[in-house]
Design a protein around this motif. Sequence first.
Motif, PDB file in Angstrom:
ATOM      1  N   ASP A 117      -8.077  -3.447  -2.218  1.00 10.87           N
ATOM      2  CA  ASP A 117      -8.983  -4.594  -2.336  1.00 10.87           C
ATOM      3  C   ASP A 117      -8.160  -5.869  -2.327  1.00 10.87           C
ATOM      4  N   CYS A 118      -8.120  -6.529  -1.177  1.00 12.55           N
ATOM      5  CA  CYS A 118      -7.313  -7.746  -1.107  1.00 12.55           C
ATOM      6  C   CYS A 118      -8.147  -8.957  -0.706  1.00 12.55           C
ATOM      7  N   HIS A 119      -9.489  -8.846  -0.768  1.00  9.76           N
ATOM      8  CA  HIS A 119     -10.325  -9.981  -0.405  1.00  9.76           C
ATOM      9  C   HIS A 119     -10.601 -10.903  -1.584  1.00  9.76           C
ATOM     10  N   SER A 120     -10.446 -10.404  -2.806  1.00 11.58           N
ATOM     11  CA  SER A 120     -10.670 -11.236  -3.977  1.00 11.58           C
ATOM     12  C   SER A 120      -9.351 -11.831  -4.460  1.00 11.58           C
ATOM     13  N   ALA A 121      -9.458 -12.834  -5.323  1.00 11.59           N
ATOM     14  CA  ALA A 121      -8.249 -13.446  -5.869  1.00 11.59           C
ATOM     15  C   ALA A 121      -7.451 -12.434  -6.691  1.00 11.59           C
ATOM     16  N   GLU A 122      -8.181 -11.589  -7.423  1.00 11.29           N
ATOM     17  CA  GLU A 122      -7.494 -10.567  -8.210  1.00 11.29           C
ATOM     18  C   GLU A 122      -6.818  -9.550  -7.293  1.00 11.29           C
ATOM     19  N   GLY A 123      -7.505  -9.221  -6.172  1.00 12.37           N
ATOM     20  CA  GLY A 123      -6.914  -8.280  -5.230  1.00 12.37           C
ATOM     21  C   GLY A 123      -5.635  -8.812  -4.613  1.00 12.37           C
ATOM     22  N   HIS A 124      -5.617 -10.105  -4.287  1.00 11.94           N
ATOM     23  CA  HIS A 124      -4.396 -10.707  -3.748  1.00 11.94           C
ATOM     24  C   HIS A 124      -3.255 -10.607  -4.757  1.00 11.94           C
ATOM     25  N   ALA A 125      -3.570 -10.820  -6.028  1.00 11.73           N
ATOM     26  CA  ALA A 125      -2.530 -10.816  -7.046  1.00 11.73           C
ATOM     27  C   ALA A 125      -1.950  -9.431  -7.273  1.00 11.73           C
ATOM     28  N   THR A 126      -2.724  -8.378  -6.959  1.00 12.88           N
ATOM     29  CA  THR A 126      -2.255  -7.017  -7.178  1.00 12.88           C
ATOM     30  C   THR A 126      -1.908  -6.300  -5.879  1.00 12.88           C
ATOM     31  N   TYR A 127      -1.864  -7.033  -4.780  1.00 13.30           N
ATOM     32  CA  TYR A 127      -1.485  -6.425  -3.494  1.00 13.30           C
ATOM     33  C   TYR A 127       0.028  -6.268  -3.515  1.00 13.30           C
ATOM     34  N   SER A 128       0.488  -5.120  -3.990  1.00  5.94           N
ATOM     35  CA  SER A 128       1.906  -4.964  -4.298  1.00  5.94           C
ATOM     36  C   SER A 128       2.316  -3.504  -4.185  1.00  5.94           C
ATOM     37  N   PHE A 129       3.623  -3.270  -4.296  1.00  9.21           N
ATOM     38  CA  PHE A 129       4.153  -1.912  -4.293  1.00  9.21           C
ATOM     39  C   PHE A 129       5.332  -1.850  -5.258  1.00  9.21           C
ATOM     40  N   ALA A 130       5.573  -0.669  -5.786  1.00  6.23           N
ATOM     41  CA  ALA A 130       6.656  -0.456  -6.746  1.00  6.23           C
ATOM     42  C   ALA A 130       7.711   0.452  -6.136  1.00  6.23           C
ATOM     43  N   CYS A 131       8.943   0.319  -6.610  1.00  3.32           N
ATOM     44  CA  CYS A 131      10.026   1.182  -6.156  1.00  3.32           C
ATOM     45  C   CYS A 131      11.012   1.395  -7.297  1.00  3.32           C
ATOM     46  N   CYS A 132      11.683   2.532  -7.267  1.00  2.22           N
ATOM     47  CA  CYS A 132      12.743   2.820  -8.233  1.00  2.22           C
ATOM     48  C   CYS A 132      14.037   3.053  -7.467  1.00  2.22           C
ATOM     49  N   CYS A 133      15.125   2.511  -7.997  1.00  2.00           N
ATOM     50  CA  CYS A 133      16.409   2.503  -7.294  1.00  2.00           C
ATOM     51  C   CYS A 133      17.533   2.968  -8.219  1.00  2.00           C
ATOM     52  N   ARG A 134      18.642   3.301  -7.624  1.00  2.00           N
ATOM     53  CA  ARG A 134      19.816   3.717  -8.379  1.00  2.00           C
ATOM     54  C   ARG A 134      20.334   2.565  -9.238  1.00  2.00           C
ATOM     55  N   GLY A 135      20.426   2.787 -10.535  1.00  2.00           N
ATOM     56  CA  GLY A 135      21.008   1.815 -11.447  1.00  2.00           C
ATOM     57  C   GLY A 135      20.175   0.594 -11.737  1.00  2.00           C
ATOM     58  N   LEU A 136      18.896   0.572 -11.304  1.00  2.00           N
ATOM     59  CA  LEU A 136      18.054  -0.616 -11.485  1.00  2.00           C
ATOM     60  C   LEU A 136      16.747  -0.261 -12.180  1.00  2.00           C
ATOM     61  N   PRO A 137      16.065  -1.242 -12.770  1.00  2.00           N
ATOM     62  CA  PRO A 137      14.725  -0.983 -13.311  1.00  2.00           C
ATOM     63  C   PRO A 137      13.738  -0.689 -12.182  1.00  2.00           C
ATOM     64  N   VAL A 138      12.542  -0.285 -12.549  1.00  2.00           N
ATOM     65  CA  VAL A 138      11.464  -0.146 -11.576  1.00  2.00           C
ATOM     66  C   VAL A 138      10.950  -1.544 -11.247  1.00  2.00           C
ATOM     67  N   HIS A 139      10.918  -1.870  -9.967  1.00  2.00           N
ATOM     68  CA  HIS A 139      10.493  -3.207  -9.533  1.00  2.00           C
ATOM     69  C   HIS A 139       9.100  -3.145  -8.915  1.00  2.00           C
ATOM     70  N   LEU A 140       8.288  -4.136  -9.223  1.00  2.00           N
ATOM     71  CA  LEU A 140       6.981  -4.305  -8.590  1.00  2.00           C
ATOM     72  C   LEU A 140       7.058  -5.547  -7.707  1.00  2.00           C
ATOM     73  N   TRP A 141       6.881  -5.354  -6.394  1.00  2.00           N
ATOM     74  CA  TRP A 141       7.019  -6.430  -5.416  1.00  2.00           C
ATOM     75  C   TRP A 141       5.662  -6.843  -4.875  1.00  2.00           C
ATOM     76  N   SER A 142       5.466  -8.143  -4.697  1.00  4.85           N
ATOM     77  CA  SER A 142       4.258  -8.645  -4.049  1.00  4.85           C
ATOM     78  C   SER A 142       4.336  -8.358  -2.556  1.00  4.85           C
ATOM     79  N   ALA A 143       3.297  -7.725  -2.018  1.00  5.27           N
ATOM     80  CA  ALA A 143       3.244  -7.451  -0.584  1.00  5.27           C
ATOM     81  C   ALA A 143       2.689  -8.628   0.203  1.00  5.27           C
ATOM     82  N   VAL A 144       2.421  -9.737  -0.486  1.00  2.40           N
ATOM     83  CA  VAL A 144       1.934 -10.954   0.164  1.00  2.40           C
ATOM     84  C   VAL A 144       3.046 -11.982   0.299  1.00  2.40           C
ATOM     85  N   THR A 145       3.774 -12.208  -0.784  1.00  2.63           N
ATOM     86  CA  THR A 145       4.827 -13.227  -0.779  1.00  2.63           C
ATOM     87  C   THR A 145       6.232 -12.644  -0.705  1.00  2.63           C
TER      88      THR A 145
END
Length: 403
Positions: A117-145
Amino acid sequence: IPQTAASLHDDHVSRCDVPVANTSEYDFSSPTMLVDYSKYFKGKQHYTKGCKWSGNGNQLLVMSSDQKFRLLDLPAELSAPNLTEVPAGGFKAPKPSLVVTEGELVYDYQWFPSSSDCHSAEGHATYSFACCCRGLPVHLWSAVTGELVCSYKPYNLQDELAPALSLGFSRDGTKLVCGFNKSIRIFQTARPGRTFDTICAKRQNGIISCFDFHPHLHHVMAAGSYLKGIGLYNLNSGKMFAILEGQRGGLTQLRFSSDGLRLYTAARKDNELLCWDIRNMGNVLNSHQRLVDTQQRISFSLSSDDRTLVSGSTDGHVHTWDVDPDRSNESRRPPARFLAADDCVNGVSLHPSRAILATSSGQRRRSPHPDDHDEDDSDEVDHLTLTRHSSVKLWCGGAAARC
Protein backbone atom coordinates in the motif's frame (compact mmCIF):
# COMPACT_ATOMS: atom_id res chain seq x y z
CA ILE A 1 7.28 2.39 12.06
CA PRO A 2 9.42 5.49 12.55
CA GLN A 3 8.28 8.28 10.28
CA THR A 4 11.74 9.53 9.25
CA ALA A 5 10.90 8.84 5.60
CA ALA A 6 7.54 10.59 5.73
CA SER A 7 8.66 13.76 3.93
CA LEU A 8 8.77 12.61 0.31
CA HIS A 9 9.30 14.37 -2.99
CA ASP A 10 6.62 14.41 -5.69
CA ASP A 11 8.95 12.81 -8.23
CA HIS A 12 8.87 9.57 -6.25
CA VAL A 13 5.07 9.32 -6.18
CA SER A 14 4.84 8.02 -9.76
CA ARG A 15 6.52 4.77 -8.70
CA CYS A 16 3.32 3.74 -6.93
CA ASP A 17 0.88 4.51 -9.73
CA VAL A 18 1.36 1.61 -12.16
CA PRO A 19 -1.99 -0.11 -12.79
CA VAL A 20 -2.05 -3.88 -12.85
CA ALA A 21 -4.45 -6.44 -14.28
CA ASN A 22 -5.56 -9.56 -12.49
CA THR A 23 -5.01 -13.00 -13.97
CA SER A 24 -5.11 -16.52 -12.60
CA GLU A 25 -3.26 -18.19 -15.49
CA TYR A 26 0.44 -18.85 -14.94
CA ASP A 27 1.65 -21.01 -17.83
CA PHE A 28 5.43 -20.78 -18.17
CA SER A 29 5.94 -23.80 -20.44
CA SER A 30 6.89 -21.46 -23.33
CA PRO A 31 7.24 -17.97 -21.84
CA THR A 32 7.92 -14.72 -23.64
CA MET A 33 10.80 -12.58 -22.38
CA LEU A 34 9.45 -9.11 -21.62
CA VAL A 35 12.46 -7.22 -20.24
CA ASP A 36 16.17 -7.93 -19.82
CA TYR A 37 17.83 -5.83 -17.10
CA SER A 38 21.10 -7.75 -17.34
CA LYS A 39 23.17 -4.82 -18.60
CA TYR A 40 22.91 -3.26 -15.14
CA PHE A 41 24.43 -6.36 -13.54
CA LYS A 42 27.32 -7.15 -15.85
CA GLY A 43 30.87 -7.39 -14.54
CA LYS A 44 33.30 -10.12 -13.62
CA GLN A 45 33.40 -9.18 -9.96
CA HIS A 46 29.71 -9.38 -9.06
CA TYR A 47 26.60 -11.48 -9.61
CA THR A 48 22.96 -11.36 -8.54
CA LYS A 49 21.75 -13.10 -5.38
CA GLY A 50 17.97 -13.07 -5.69
CA CYS A 51 14.98 -10.89 -6.60
CA LYS A 52 11.66 -10.06 -4.91
CA TRP A 53 8.61 -8.11 -6.06
CA SER A 54 7.21 -5.45 -3.78
CA GLY A 55 3.75 -6.16 -2.38
CA ASN A 56 2.13 -3.85 -4.95
CA GLY A 57 4.10 -5.41 -7.83
CA ASN A 58 5.40 -2.06 -9.10
CA GLN A 59 9.08 -2.62 -8.33
CA LEU A 60 11.52 -5.50 -8.27
CA LEU A 61 14.16 -5.53 -5.54
CA VAL A 62 17.39 -7.22 -6.65
CA MET A 63 20.35 -8.03 -4.41
CA SER A 64 23.85 -8.57 -5.83
CA SER A 65 27.22 -9.64 -4.46
CA ASP A 66 28.54 -6.06 -4.54
CA GLN A 67 26.30 -5.35 -1.49
CA LYS A 68 23.97 -3.19 -3.60
CA PHE A 69 20.18 -3.30 -3.71
CA ARG A 70 18.68 -2.12 -6.99
CA LEU A 71 15.01 -1.24 -7.45
CA LEU A 72 13.81 -1.94 -10.98
CA ASP A 73 10.61 -0.41 -12.35
CA LEU A 74 8.29 -2.03 -14.85
CA PRO A 75 8.66 -0.44 -18.32
CA ALA A 76 5.92 2.03 -19.21
CA GLU A 77 4.63 -0.36 -21.90
CA LEU A 78 3.70 -2.88 -19.19
CA SER A 79 1.50 -0.40 -17.35
CA ALA A 80 -1.36 -1.10 -19.76
CA PRO A 81 -4.03 -3.52 -18.49
CA ASN A 82 -3.42 -5.83 -21.45
CA LEU A 83 -0.35 -6.45 -23.55
CA THR A 84 -0.93 -7.35 -27.18
CA GLU A 85 2.54 -7.45 -28.73
CA VAL A 86 6.08 -7.87 -27.41
CA PRO A 87 8.92 -6.66 -29.65
CA ALA A 88 11.79 -9.00 -30.46
CA GLY A 89 14.24 -8.95 -27.57
CA GLY A 90 11.62 -7.49 -25.23
CA PHE A 91 11.00 -3.93 -24.07
CA LYS A 92 13.76 -1.50 -23.22
CA ALA A 93 14.84 -1.87 -19.61
CA PRO A 94 14.64 1.37 -17.60
CA LYS A 95 17.55 2.25 -15.34
CA PRO A 96 17.31 1.27 -11.68
CA SER A 97 15.17 3.89 -9.96
CA LEU A 98 17.09 3.49 -6.72
CA VAL A 99 20.40 1.95 -5.61
CA VAL A 100 21.07 1.30 -1.92
CA THR A 101 24.55 0.22 -0.84
CA GLU A 102 25.20 -1.77 2.31
CA GLY A 103 28.54 -1.76 4.10
CA GLU A 104 29.03 -5.52 4.41
CA LEU A 105 28.06 -8.96 3.11
CA VAL A 106 24.25 -9.27 3.08
CA TYR A 107 22.85 -12.44 4.67
CA ASP A 108 19.12 -11.90 4.10
CA TYR A 109 16.58 -9.24 3.09
CA GLN A 110 12.79 -8.82 3.10
CA TRP A 111 10.21 -6.29 1.99
CA PHE A 112 8.23 -4.65 4.76
CA PRO A 113 4.66 -6.07 4.48
CA SER A 114 2.99 -2.66 4.12
CA SER A 115 4.89 -2.20 0.84
CA SER A 116 1.65 -3.33 -0.82
CA ASP A 117 0.00 0.00 0.00
CA CYS A 118 1.91 3.01 -1.23
CA HIS A 119 -0.92 5.35 -2.25
CA SER A 120 -1.47 6.78 1.22
CA ALA A 121 0.91 8.96 3.20
CA GLU A 122 1.35 6.16 5.71
CA GLY A 123 2.03 3.71 2.88
CA HIS A 124 4.77 5.95 1.50
CA ALA A 125 6.39 6.12 4.92
CA THR A 126 6.46 2.33 5.24
CA TYR A 127 7.47 1.53 1.65
CA SER A 128 10.72 -0.05 2.77
CA PHE A 129 12.80 -3.20 3.07
CA ALA A 130 15.04 -4.66 5.76
CA CYS A 131 18.36 -6.48 5.50
CA CYS A 132 20.83 -8.14 7.85
CA CYS A 133 24.57 -8.04 7.18
CA ARG A 134 27.82 -9.36 8.58
CA GLY A 135 28.87 -7.38 11.64
CA LEU A 136 26.05 -4.81 11.35
CA PRO A 137 22.62 -4.21 12.90
CA VAL A 138 19.45 -4.97 10.96
CA HIS A 139 18.79 -1.96 8.72
CA LEU A 140 15.42 -0.75 7.46
CA TRP A 141 15.80 1.23 4.21
CA SER A 142 13.26 3.50 2.55
CA ALA A 143 12.45 2.20 -0.93
CA VAL A 144 11.38 5.72 -1.93
CA THR A 145 14.30 7.90 -0.86
CA GLY A 146 17.03 5.31 -0.26
CA GLU A 147 17.56 6.66 3.25
CA LEU A 148 18.19 4.56 6.33
CA VAL A 149 14.92 4.62 8.28
CA CYS A 150 16.11 2.91 11.47
CA SER A 151 18.22 0.07 12.89
CA TYR A 152 17.49 -2.92 15.10
CA LYS A 153 20.47 -3.92 17.23
CA PRO A 154 20.58 -7.48 18.62
CA TYR A 155 23.21 -7.21 21.35
CA ASN A 156 24.25 -10.36 23.23
CA LEU A 157 24.89 -10.94 26.95
CA GLN A 158 28.45 -9.63 26.57
CA ASP A 159 27.02 -6.35 25.24
CA GLU A 160 28.42 -7.10 21.81
CA LEU A 161 26.52 -6.66 18.57
CA ALA A 162 25.50 -10.11 17.29
CA PRO A 163 24.54 -9.77 13.61
CA ALA A 164 21.35 -11.52 12.55
CA LEU A 165 21.75 -14.31 9.99
CA SER A 166 18.16 -14.30 8.71
CA LEU A 167 15.03 -12.22 9.16
CA GLY A 168 11.31 -12.06 8.54
CA PHE A 169 8.28 -9.86 9.18
CA SER A 170 4.95 -10.82 10.68
CA ARG A 171 2.05 -10.47 8.25
CA ASP A 172 0.86 -7.26 9.86
CA GLY A 173 4.39 -5.80 10.00
CA THR A 174 4.38 -5.28 13.75
CA LYS A 175 7.14 -7.82 14.47
CA LEU A 176 10.61 -8.37 13.03
CA VAL A 177 12.10 -11.79 13.76
CA CYS A 178 15.83 -12.49 13.45
CA GLY A 179 17.57 -15.85 13.28
CA PHE A 180 20.69 -16.84 15.23
CA ASN A 181 22.36 -20.06 16.31
CA LYS A 182 19.69 -21.92 18.33
CA SER A 183 17.79 -18.72 19.09
CA ILE A 184 15.27 -16.28 17.63
CA ARG A 185 15.00 -12.62 18.60
CA ILE A 186 11.83 -10.63 18.12
CA PHE A 187 11.75 -6.84 17.70
CA GLN A 188 8.69 -4.62 17.70
CA THR A 189 9.09 -2.77 14.40
CA ALA A 190 7.73 0.45 15.92
CA ARG A 191 10.49 0.32 18.52
CA PRO A 192 13.95 0.25 16.87
CA GLY A 193 17.07 -0.04 18.95
CA ARG A 194 18.23 -2.85 21.20
CA THR A 195 15.01 -3.94 22.92
CA PHE A 196 13.84 -7.40 21.90
CA ASP A 197 12.40 -10.69 23.15
CA THR A 198 14.23 -13.98 22.77
CA ILE A 199 12.94 -17.46 21.94
CA CYS A 200 15.25 -20.35 22.81
CA ALA A 201 15.46 -22.71 19.82
CA LYS A 202 17.69 -25.42 21.30
CA ARG A 203 15.27 -28.13 20.16
CA GLN A 204 15.89 -26.89 16.64
CA ASN A 205 19.66 -27.23 16.36
CA GLY A 206 21.77 -25.00 14.14
CA ILE A 207 21.42 -21.52 12.69
CA ILE A 208 17.84 -20.37 12.10
CA SER A 209 17.95 -19.62 8.38
CA CYS A 210 14.45 -18.60 7.22
CA PHE A 211 10.96 -17.65 8.43
CA ASP A 212 7.32 -17.42 7.41
CA PHE A 213 4.16 -16.58 9.31
CA HIS A 214 0.82 -18.34 9.08
CA PRO A 215 -1.59 -16.21 7.01
CA HIS A 216 -4.51 -16.55 9.48
CA LEU A 217 -3.01 -17.62 12.80
CA HIS A 218 -0.77 -14.60 13.23
CA HIS A 219 0.89 -15.97 16.35
CA VAL A 220 2.10 -19.10 14.50
CA MET A 221 5.49 -18.94 12.82
CA ALA A 222 7.56 -21.48 10.87
CA ALA A 223 11.35 -21.33 11.08
CA GLY A 224 13.91 -23.34 9.13
CA SER A 225 17.38 -24.35 10.27
CA TYR A 226 20.62 -25.03 8.43
CA LEU A 227 20.65 -28.36 10.28
CA LYS A 228 17.53 -29.43 8.34
CA GLY A 229 14.80 -29.03 10.99
CA ILE A 230 11.58 -27.02 10.52
CA GLY A 231 10.13 -25.63 13.75
CA LEU A 232 6.60 -24.33 14.30
CA TYR A 233 6.39 -21.71 17.06
CA ASN A 234 3.65 -20.07 19.07
CA LEU A 235 4.76 -16.48 19.61
CA ASN A 236 2.25 -15.96 22.40
CA SER A 237 3.93 -18.61 24.53
CA GLY A 238 7.38 -18.27 22.97
CA LYS A 239 7.66 -22.02 22.52
CA MET A 240 8.00 -24.50 19.67
CA PHE A 241 5.04 -26.89 19.45
CA ALA A 242 6.09 -29.06 16.47
CA ILE A 243 9.14 -29.95 14.44
CA LEU A 244 9.19 -31.33 10.87
CA GLU A 245 12.10 -33.33 9.53
CA GLY A 246 12.55 -34.56 5.99
CA GLN A 247 14.74 -32.16 4.02
CA ARG A 248 18.17 -33.58 3.21
CA GLY A 249 19.88 -30.18 3.25
CA GLY A 250 19.84 -27.01 5.30
CA LEU A 251 16.63 -25.01 4.95
CA THR A 252 16.88 -21.91 2.76
CA GLN A 253 13.20 -20.96 2.28
CA LEU A 254 9.71 -21.84 3.48
CA ARG A 255 6.30 -20.51 2.59
CA PHE A 256 2.72 -21.08 3.79
CA SER A 257 -0.04 -21.31 1.21
CA SER A 258 -2.58 -18.49 1.44
CA ASP A 259 -5.14 -20.80 3.07
CA GLY A 260 -2.56 -21.87 5.66
CA LEU A 261 -3.13 -25.58 5.02
CA ARG A 262 0.19 -26.28 3.30
CA LEU A 263 3.80 -25.39 3.94
CA TYR A 264 6.40 -25.45 1.15
CA THR A 265 10.06 -25.89 2.08
CA ALA A 266 13.33 -25.93 0.16
CA ALA A 267 16.93 -26.56 1.14
CA ARG A 268 20.48 -26.18 -0.16
CA LYS A 269 22.16 -29.17 -1.84
CA ASP A 270 18.74 -30.85 -1.87
CA ASN A 271 16.76 -31.44 -5.08
CA GLU A 272 13.45 -31.92 -3.27
CA LEU A 273 10.97 -29.08 -2.80
CA LEU A 274 8.53 -30.47 -0.22
CA CYS A 275 4.88 -29.65 0.45
CA TRP A 276 3.77 -30.40 4.04
CA ASP A 277 0.21 -30.98 5.21
CA ILE A 278 -0.39 -28.64 8.17
CA ARG A 279 -3.63 -30.44 9.07
CA ASN A 280 -1.75 -33.72 9.48
CA MET A 281 1.55 -32.59 10.96
CA GLY A 282 4.55 -34.42 9.54
CA ASN A 283 2.77 -35.70 6.43
CA VAL A 284 4.40 -34.76 3.09
CA LEU A 285 1.77 -34.18 0.41
CA ASN A 286 4.10 -33.75 -2.56
CA SER A 287 7.75 -33.68 -3.51
CA HIS A 288 8.82 -31.57 -6.50
CA GLN A 289 12.19 -32.14 -8.14
CA ARG A 290 14.64 -29.40 -9.15
CA LEU A 291 18.44 -29.38 -9.44
CA VAL A 292 20.14 -27.80 -6.40
CA ASP A 293 23.72 -29.07 -6.06
CA THR A 294 25.41 -26.11 -4.34
CA GLN A 295 25.19 -24.29 -1.01
CA GLN A 296 23.61 -21.27 -2.70
CA ARG A 297 20.04 -20.23 -1.93
CA ILE A 298 17.82 -21.28 -4.84
CA SER A 299 14.44 -19.67 -4.29
CA PHE A 300 10.92 -20.71 -5.22
CA SER A 301 7.73 -18.68 -5.60
CA LEU A 302 4.06 -19.54 -5.08
CA SER A 303 1.37 -17.70 -7.05
CA SER A 304 -1.14 -15.60 -5.13
CA ASP A 305 -3.94 -18.06 -6.01
CA ASP A 306 -1.91 -21.05 -4.71
CA ARG A 307 -2.17 -22.80 -8.08
CA THR A 308 1.34 -22.45 -9.48
CA LEU A 309 4.72 -23.20 -7.93
CA VAL A 310 7.89 -21.94 -9.65
CA SER A 311 11.51 -22.63 -8.75
CA GLY A 312 14.96 -21.86 -10.08
CA SER A 313 17.76 -24.42 -10.37
CA THR A 314 21.53 -24.54 -10.60
CA ASP A 315 21.47 -25.61 -14.26
CA GLY A 316 19.75 -22.42 -15.47
CA HIS A 317 16.23 -23.86 -15.83
CA VAL A 318 13.03 -22.58 -14.26
CA HIS A 319 10.60 -25.31 -13.20
CA THR A 320 6.83 -24.84 -12.99
CA TRP A 321 4.30 -27.12 -11.29
CA ASP A 322 0.51 -27.02 -11.17
CA VAL A 323 -0.27 -27.41 -7.45
CA ASP A 324 -3.93 -26.39 -7.52
CA PRO A 325 -5.49 -28.29 -4.57
CA ASP A 326 -8.93 -28.20 -6.25
CA ARG A 327 -7.76 -30.20 -9.27
CA SER A 328 -7.24 -33.92 -9.43
CA ASN A 329 -3.87 -35.27 -10.50
CA GLU A 330 -5.31 -36.17 -13.90
CA SER A 331 -6.57 -32.65 -14.63
CA ARG A 332 -3.39 -30.80 -13.63
CA ARG A 333 -0.96 -29.46 -16.19
CA PRO A 334 2.21 -31.56 -16.42
CA PRO A 335 5.38 -30.06 -14.91
CA ALA A 336 7.20 -27.72 -17.28
CA ARG A 337 10.58 -26.04 -17.45
CA PHE A 338 12.40 -23.52 -19.64
CA LEU A 339 15.98 -22.29 -19.88
CA ALA A 340 16.14 -18.81 -18.34
CA ALA A 341 19.91 -18.24 -18.16
CA ASP A 342 23.29 -19.75 -18.93
CA ASP A 343 24.02 -20.02 -15.23
CA CYS A 344 22.36 -20.83 -11.93
CA VAL A 345 18.89 -19.26 -11.56
CA ASN A 346 19.05 -18.28 -7.89
CA GLY A 347 15.99 -16.03 -7.72
CA VAL A 348 12.41 -16.36 -8.98
CA SER A 349 9.49 -14.16 -8.01
CA LEU A 350 5.93 -14.28 -9.37
CA HIS A 351 4.19 -10.93 -9.72
CA PRO A 352 1.43 -10.62 -7.08
CA SER A 353 -1.33 -9.88 -9.60
CA ARG A 354 -0.07 -10.55 -13.13
CA ALA A 355 1.32 -13.53 -15.04
CA ILE A 356 4.83 -12.08 -14.94
CA LEU A 357 7.82 -13.94 -13.56
CA ALA A 358 11.08 -12.28 -12.53
CA THR A 359 14.30 -14.31 -12.56
CA SER A 360 17.84 -13.56 -11.46
CA SER A 361 20.92 -15.65 -12.16
CA GLY A 362 24.58 -15.93 -11.29
CA GLN A 363 26.99 -17.68 -8.93
CA ARG A 364 30.59 -17.76 -7.84
CA ARG A 365 32.42 -20.28 -10.00
CA ARG A 366 36.01 -21.32 -10.40
CA SER A 367 37.47 -21.60 -13.87
CA PRO A 368 39.58 -24.68 -14.65
CA HIS A 369 41.93 -22.46 -16.67
CA PRO A 370 44.32 -20.38 -14.51
CA ASP A 371 45.39 -18.47 -17.61
CA ASP A 372 41.98 -16.77 -17.60
CA HIS A 373 43.13 -14.48 -14.77
CA ASP A 374 42.64 -10.76 -15.26
CA GLU A 375 45.84 -8.74 -15.04
CA ASP A 376 44.60 -6.97 -11.92
CA ASP A 377 43.46 -10.16 -10.18
CA SER A 378 45.23 -10.90 -6.92
CA ASP A 379 46.56 -14.41 -6.25
CA GLU A 380 45.42 -13.95 -2.67
CA VAL A 381 41.79 -13.90 -3.80
CA ASP A 382 41.83 -17.26 -5.52
CA HIS A 383 44.33 -19.38 -7.42
CA LEU A 384 41.72 -19.83 -10.13
CA THR A 385 39.69 -17.19 -11.92
CA LEU A 386 36.16 -16.54 -10.68
CA THR A 387 33.77 -16.57 -13.64
CA ARG A 388 30.14 -15.48 -13.41
CA HIS A 389 27.13 -14.78 -15.56
CA SER A 390 24.62 -12.34 -14.12
CA SER A 391 21.14 -11.59 -15.45
CA VAL A 392 17.75 -10.25 -14.38
CA LYS A 393 14.78 -10.85 -16.67
CA LEU A 394 10.99 -10.60 -16.74
CA TRP A 395 8.94 -13.33 -18.44
CA CYS A 396 5.29 -13.44 -19.49
CA GLY A 397 3.43 -16.68 -18.84
CA GLY A 398 1.08 -17.95 -21.53
CA ALA A 399 -0.23 -15.58 -24.20
CA ALA A 400 1.22 -12.08 -24.12
CA ALA A 401 -2.25 -10.58 -24.02
CA ARG A 402 -2.81 -12.10 -20.57
CA CYS A 403 0.20 -10.30 -19.09
